[in-house]
Design a protein around this motif. Sequence first.
Motif, PDB file in Angstrom:
ATOM      1  N   VAL A   5       6.805  39.634 -42.209  1.00 53.04           N
ATOM      2  CA  VAL A   5       6.349  39.176 -40.904  1.00 53.04           C
ATOM      3  C   VAL A   5       5.253  38.139 -41.102  1.00 53.04           C
ATOM      4  N   GLN A   6       5.398  37.018 -40.397  1.00 50.00           N
ATOM      5  CA  GLN A   6       4.364  35.989 -40.444  1.00 50.00           C
ATOM      6  C   GLN A   6       3.895  35.692 -39.026  1.00 50.00           C
ATOM      7  N   THR A   7       2.586  35.677 -38.869  1.00 49.08           N
ATOM      8  CA  THR A   7       1.976  35.312 -37.597  1.00 49.08           C
ATOM      9  C   THR A   7       1.209  34.009 -37.787  1.00 49.08           C
ATOM     10  N   VAL A   8       0.747  33.446 -36.704  1.00 47.02           N
ATOM     11  CA  VAL A   8      -0.013  32.201 -36.797  1.00 47.02           C
ATOM     12  C   VAL A   8      -1.273  32.395 -37.635  1.00 47.02           C
ATOM     13  N   GLU A   9      -1.819  33.597 -37.613  1.00 45.81           N
ATOM     14  CA  GLU A   9      -3.027  33.875 -38.399  1.00 45.81           C
ATOM     15  C   GLU A   9      -2.754  33.790 -39.897  1.00 45.81           C
ATOM     16  N   GLY A  10      -1.504  33.935 -40.301  1.00 47.57           N
ATOM     17  CA  GLY A  10      -1.153  33.914 -41.710  1.00 47.57           C
ATOM     18  C   GLY A  10      -0.826  32.536 -42.257  1.00 47.57           C
ATOM     19  N   LEU A  11      -0.927  31.502 -41.438  1.00 49.01           N
ATOM     20  CA  LEU A  11      -0.595  30.158 -41.908  1.00 49.01           C
ATOM     21  C   LEU A  11      -1.695  29.544 -42.768  1.00 49.01           C
ATOM     22  N   ALA A  12      -2.918  29.780 -42.423  1.00 46.12           N
ATOM     23  CA  ALA A  12      -4.031  29.217 -43.198  1.00 46.12           C
ATOM     24  C   ALA A  12      -4.127  29.943 -44.535  1.00 46.12           C
ATOM     25  N   SER A  13      -4.551  29.209 -45.560  1.00 44.17           N
ATOM     26  CA  SER A  13      -4.765  29.854 -46.856  1.00 44.17           C
ATOM     27  C   SER A  13      -5.983  29.236 -47.524  1.00 44.17           C
ATOM     28  N   ASP A  14      -6.690  30.063 -48.261  1.00 44.58           N
ATOM     29  CA  ASP A  14      -7.903  29.612 -48.948  1.00 44.58           C
ATOM     30  C   ASP A  14      -8.861  28.894 -47.999  1.00 44.58           C
ATOM     31  N   ASP A  15      -9.037  29.444 -46.809  1.00 41.51           N
ATOM     32  CA  ASP A  15      -9.926  28.877 -45.793  1.00 41.51           C
ATOM     33  C   ASP A  15      -9.548  27.450 -45.395  1.00 41.51           C
ATOM     34  N   LYS A  16      -8.276  27.100 -45.572  1.00 40.81           N
ATOM     35  CA  LYS A  16      -7.786  25.775 -45.180  1.00 40.81           C
ATOM     36  C   LYS A  16      -6.624  25.954 -44.208  1.00 40.81           C
ATOM     37  N   LEU A  17      -6.698  25.249 -43.097  1.00 40.69           N
ATOM     38  CA  LEU A  17      -5.628  25.333 -42.116  1.00 40.69           C
ATOM     39  C   LEU A  17      -4.342  24.727 -42.654  1.00 40.69           C
ATOM     40  N   ASP A  18      -3.230  25.220 -42.165  1.00 41.82           N
ATOM     41  CA  ASP A  18      -1.927  24.632 -42.454  1.00 41.82           C
ATOM     42  C   ASP A  18      -1.892  23.230 -41.831  1.00 41.82           C
ATOM     43  N   PRO A  19      -1.159  22.283 -42.422  1.00 44.34           N
ATOM     44  CA  PRO A  19      -1.076  20.939 -41.839  1.00 44.34           C
ATOM     45  C   PRO A  19      -0.621  20.930 -40.373  1.00 44.34           C
ATOM     46  N   VAL A  20       0.211  21.875 -39.989  1.00 52.81           N
ATOM     47  CA  VAL A  20       0.640  21.951 -38.586  1.00 52.81           C
ATOM     48  C   VAL A  20      -0.544  22.321 -37.705  1.00 52.81           C
ATOM     49  N   GLN A  21      -1.328  23.288 -38.134  1.00 56.05           N
ATOM     50  CA  GLN A  21      -2.518  23.665 -37.368  1.00 56.05           C
ATOM     51  C   GLN A  21      -3.490  22.501 -37.256  1.00 56.05           C
ATOM     52  N   GLU A  22      -3.711  21.804 -38.367  1.00 48.85           N
ATOM     53  CA  GLU A  22      -4.599  20.631 -38.360  1.00 48.85           C
ATOM     54  C   GLU A  22      -4.103  19.586 -37.366  1.00 48.85           C
ATOM     55  N   ALA A  23      -2.791  19.338 -37.379  1.00 46.58           N
ATOM     56  CA  ALA A  23      -2.212  18.315 -36.507  1.00 46.58           C
ATOM     57  C   ALA A  23      -2.388  18.673 -35.041  1.00 46.58           C
ATOM     58  N   PHE A  24      -2.219  19.930 -34.693  1.00 44.35           N
ATOM     59  CA  PHE A  24      -2.390  20.337 -33.292  1.00 44.35           C
ATOM     60  C   PHE A  24      -3.831  20.121 -32.847  1.00 44.35           C
ATOM     61  N   ILE A  25      -4.776  20.373 -33.714  1.00 48.41           N
ATOM     62  CA  ILE A  25      -6.185  20.147 -33.377  1.00 48.41           C
ATOM     63  C   ILE A  25      -6.451  18.650 -33.237  1.00 48.41           C
ATOM     64  N   GLU A  26      -6.018  17.873 -34.228  1.00 45.18           N
ATOM     65  CA  GLU A  26      -6.283  16.433 -34.222  1.00 45.18           C
ATOM     66  C   GLU A  26      -5.623  15.719 -33.050  1.00 45.18           C
ATOM     67  N   ALA A  27      -4.435  16.180 -32.641  1.00 49.18           N
ATOM     68  CA  ALA A  27      -3.728  15.540 -31.538  1.00 49.18           C
ATOM     69  C   ALA A  27      -4.152  16.101 -30.174  1.00 49.18           C
TER      70      ALA A  27
ATOM     71  N   VAL B 104       4.234  16.739 -28.811  1.00 45.16           N
ATOM     72  CA  VAL B 104       5.172  15.879 -29.544  1.00 45.16           C
ATOM     73  C   VAL B 104       4.408  15.047 -30.565  1.00 45.16           C
ATOM     74  N   ARG B 105       3.253  14.515 -30.174  1.00 44.29           N
ATOM     75  CA  ARG B 105       2.418  13.752 -31.107  1.00 44.29           C
ATOM     76  C   ARG B 105       1.972  14.622 -32.279  1.00 44.29           C
ATOM     77  N   ALA B 106       1.608  15.857 -31.985  1.00 44.68           N
ATOM     78  CA  ALA B 106       1.162  16.774 -33.032  1.00 44.68           C
ATOM     79  C   ALA B 106       2.278  17.079 -34.022  1.00 44.68           C
ATOM     80  N   VAL B 107       3.495  17.239 -33.526  1.00 43.40           N
ATOM     81  CA  VAL B 107       4.622  17.519 -34.414  1.00 43.40           C
ATOM     82  C   VAL B 107       4.829  16.336 -35.367  1.00 43.40           C
ATOM     83  N   LYS B 108       4.786  15.116 -34.825  1.00 44.40           N
ATOM     84  CA  LYS B 108       4.963  13.930 -35.666  1.00 44.40           C
ATOM     85  C   LYS B 108       3.820  13.809 -36.683  1.00 44.40           C
ATOM     86  N   LEU B 109       2.603  14.087 -36.249  1.00 44.50           N
ATOM     87  CA  LEU B 109       1.460  14.044 -37.156  1.00 44.50           C
ATOM     88  C   LEU B 109       1.600  15.117 -38.240  1.00 44.50           C
TER      89      LEU B 109
END
Length: 162
Positions: free
Chosen positions: A76-98, A147-152
């Motif tokens: 089972v994977q939840t959104v909380e499990g995407l980050a690793s080593d105190d670094k967000l997943d690129p998808v999480q980063e993109a949603f924040i940046e966009a 949509v912008r976040a997905v592309k980013l």
Amino acid sequence: MSPQKKTISFELNGRPVTAEVATHHTLVELLQNEFDLFGARESCAQGLCGCCTVVVNGKPVSGCLYLAAFVDGAKVQTVEGLASDDKLDPVQEAFIEAGAFQCGFCTPGFVLMTKKLLDAHPSPDDDQIRHYLAGNLCRCAAYPEIVRAVKLAATKRKTVAA
């Protein structure tokens, strides 16, 4: 008469866990009540909005409908499990940046579905993005930003892989 209970063991965000669950409890209830994971949220209670998205054995499921007992032996994977080593997943980063959220209620479901989309289609066009994410609803209507976040995120994942 008390509800029937079952002990289940499964992998949650990469670590083995065990829980005792009532056979009528949903995956969202299990994640929130036993593991304090609140990313998957019940909104429509009908599996139509995507707010409760959780990935089970690599497939997205509606956690509001999926019985907790069914994850026995699963990954089972939840959104909380995407980050690793105190670094967000690129998808999480993109949603924040966009700025791909307003209230944030639907964001975890969109993030997980975007990750699955990019796994299947590393460079999706607008139509593929809209089609793949059609099962996720944003009541704040942040769709252009999503949509912008997905592309980013697609670009970020290519940069990380290079």
